[in-house]
Design an enzyme around this catalytic site. Structure first.
Site, PDB file in Angstrom:
ATOM      1  N   ALA A 255       2.374 -11.366   1.446  1.00  0.00           N
ATOM      2  CA  ALA A 255       2.131 -10.099   2.151  1.00  0.00           C
ATOM      3  C   ALA A 255       2.889 -10.004   3.472  1.00  0.00           C
ATOM      4  O   ALA A 255       2.737  -9.028   4.210  1.00  0.00           O
ATOM      5  CB  ALA A 255       0.629  -9.921   2.395  1.00  0.00           C
ATOM      6  N   ASP A 256       3.724 -10.989   3.782  1.00  0.00           N
ATOM      7  CA  ASP A 256       4.402 -11.029   5.086  1.00  0.00           C
ATOM      8  C   ASP A 256       5.402  -9.880   5.237  1.00  0.00           C
ATOM      9  O   ASP A 256       6.261  -9.672   4.373  1.00  0.00           O
ATOM     10  CB  ASP A 256       5.129 -12.370   5.234  1.00  0.00           C
ATOM     11  CG  ASP A 256       5.759 -12.517   6.598  1.00  0.00           C
ATOM     12  OD1 ASP A 256       5.035 -12.839   7.555  1.00  0.00           O
ATOM     13  OD2 ASP A 256       6.985 -12.296   6.711  1.00  0.00           O
ATOM     14  N   VAL A 257       5.289  -9.157   6.345  1.00  0.00           N
ATOM     15  CA  VAL A 257       6.153  -7.996   6.607  1.00  0.00           C
ATOM     16  C   VAL A 257       7.613  -8.421   6.747  1.00  0.00           C
ATOM     17  O   VAL A 257       8.529  -7.749   6.255  1.00  0.00           O
ATOM     18  CB  VAL A 257       5.682  -7.255   7.877  1.00  0.00           C
ATOM     19  CG1 VAL A 257       6.660  -6.145   8.243  1.00  0.00           C
ATOM     20  CG2 VAL A 257       4.290  -6.664   7.663  1.00  0.00           C
ATOM     21  N   TRP A 297      13.456 -15.205   6.077  1.00  0.00           N
ATOM     22  CA  TRP A 297      13.145 -14.915   7.487  1.00  0.00           C
ATOM     23  C   TRP A 297      14.386 -15.121   8.346  1.00  0.00           C
ATOM     24  O   TRP A 297      14.654 -14.336   9.248  1.00  0.00           O
ATOM     25  CB  TRP A 297      12.025 -15.820   7.980  1.00  0.00           C
ATOM     26  CG  TRP A 297      10.654 -15.440   7.521  1.00  0.00           C
ATOM     27  CD1 TRP A 297      10.240 -14.265   6.975  1.00  0.00           C
ATOM     28  CD2 TRP A 297       9.474 -16.271   7.573  1.00  0.00           C
ATOM     29  NE1 TRP A 297       8.891 -14.302   6.679  1.00  0.00           N
ATOM     30  CE2 TRP A 297       8.407 -15.517   7.044  1.00  0.00           C
ATOM     31  CE3 TRP A 297       9.232 -17.581   8.009  1.00  0.00           C
ATOM     32  CZ2 TRP A 297       7.108 -16.025   6.950  1.00  0.00           C
ATOM     33  CZ3 TRP A 297       7.949 -18.087   7.913  1.00  0.00           C
ATOM     34  CH2 TRP A 297       6.898 -17.313   7.382  1.00  0.00           C
TER      35      TRP A 297
END
Length: 304
Positions: A255-257, A297
């Site tokens: 769920a990481d933006v 990331w």
């Protein structure tokens, strides 16, 4: 991975797939970082070992990690603890060749491993620090998260002074277990986050929660459930902590933006991918979801 003890420094042998430069780029992604400093390719980090504050000066020389001690010379036992911390922090024991073999066959990851080759999943070896950092970062942007961490560390942490600079240590759970919610509220922590952090400090301080205990759980899902049973820890926080502190390579904060934004960028999409699409992509990353996430990331920020 071997290390060599010299009179006034030590050296750690490095794995083949390692780039100190790439690791430093990640570590200096915020100018508000307070727990280490980077100057001219040298990393300064203070560690607390057996009640001794030890300042480490970390660099790369002749494909070895060189660790000097500019303030005090630690004992052999303390040096062993320093090596253990650095191996965890830089994830030196993971064989990245296996990840690269998988990623080379994946259209999303292949450009990333080529561009950021040698980047290691920089961890947070201290469980309390990892939990607090994850809770601080819940539902706020990264810049404000660093601001809150800086206030937290300067208010409750210890430091050593060297060459006109303070080198800070993250507060201990024992220290935070004794404070009041109002003390964190004064630093602009929300009521809920203040309560969560103090509660977690208490259960770590009294021995109910420990990294060693989590490692003894039978598998990744069991560890995740144990963390999620704690107030304030949802799926994202649990996965982040498993990824960064327990080196669980299958941990996947789906769920990481940031992950969503990175996938959108890598795939050239006009919208963020759906959870179903992300789950589908991740089926090709089995056993390496944490590294896939970390490299995605990395694609979000420019070289500093």
């Amino acid at each position: 991975m071997n290390w060599i003890n010299h009179t006034d420094y030590l050296e750690i042998e490095l794995p083949a797939e390692f780039s100190f430069t790439e690791c430093l780029i990640f570590l200096k992604r915020s100018n508000q970082e307070i727990l280490h400093q980077i100057k001219e390719g040298v990393l300064l980090k203070v560690l607390k070992i057996e009640d001794q504050l030890i300042l480490c000066r970390i660099s790369e020389q002749a494909y070895k990690m060189k660790v000097e001690f500019p303030m005090i010379q630690p004992s052999v036992n303390e040096r062993e603890r320093v090596v253990h911390y650095l191996k965890e922090w830089f994830d030196l024991n993971t064989d990245l060749a296996c990840f690269y073999q998988m990623a080379n066959k994946n259209n999303i990851l292949q450009p990333l491993i080529e561009k950021y080759s040698g980047l290691r999943l920089l961890g947070i070896p201290d469980l309390f620090e990892a939990l607090v950092w994850a809770i601080i970062g819940q539902q706020i942007n990264l810049t404000f998260a660093y601001t809150l961490k800086k206030r937290f560390v300067e208010h409750f942490g210890e430091n050593v002074h060297f060459e006109e600079e303070n080198h800070w240590l993250f507060p201990t759970p024992e220290k935070i277990a004794c404070i009041q919610v109002e003390e964190l509220r004064m630093l602009q922590f929300t009521q809920k986050k203040s309560e969560y952090i103090i509660d977690i400090a208490k259960i770590i301080a009294n021995g109910q929660l420990a990294k060693e205990r989590l490692h003894q759980k039978k598998d990744y899902e069991d560890k995740k459930k144990s963390l999620m049973a704690i107030r304030g820890i949802g799926p994202w926080t649990a996965d982040y902590v498993l990824m960064k502190s327990l080196q669980e390579l299958s941990a996947f904060p789906i769920a990481d933006v940031g992950l969503h934004n990175a996938l959108k960028m890598q795939l050239g999409l006009e919208r963020k991918p759906s959870m179903e699409e992300i789950f589908h992509y991740s089926q090709h990353w089995q056993g390496w979801q944490a590294y896939a996430t970390f490299y995605l990331w990395r694609s979000l920020y420019e070289t500093v």
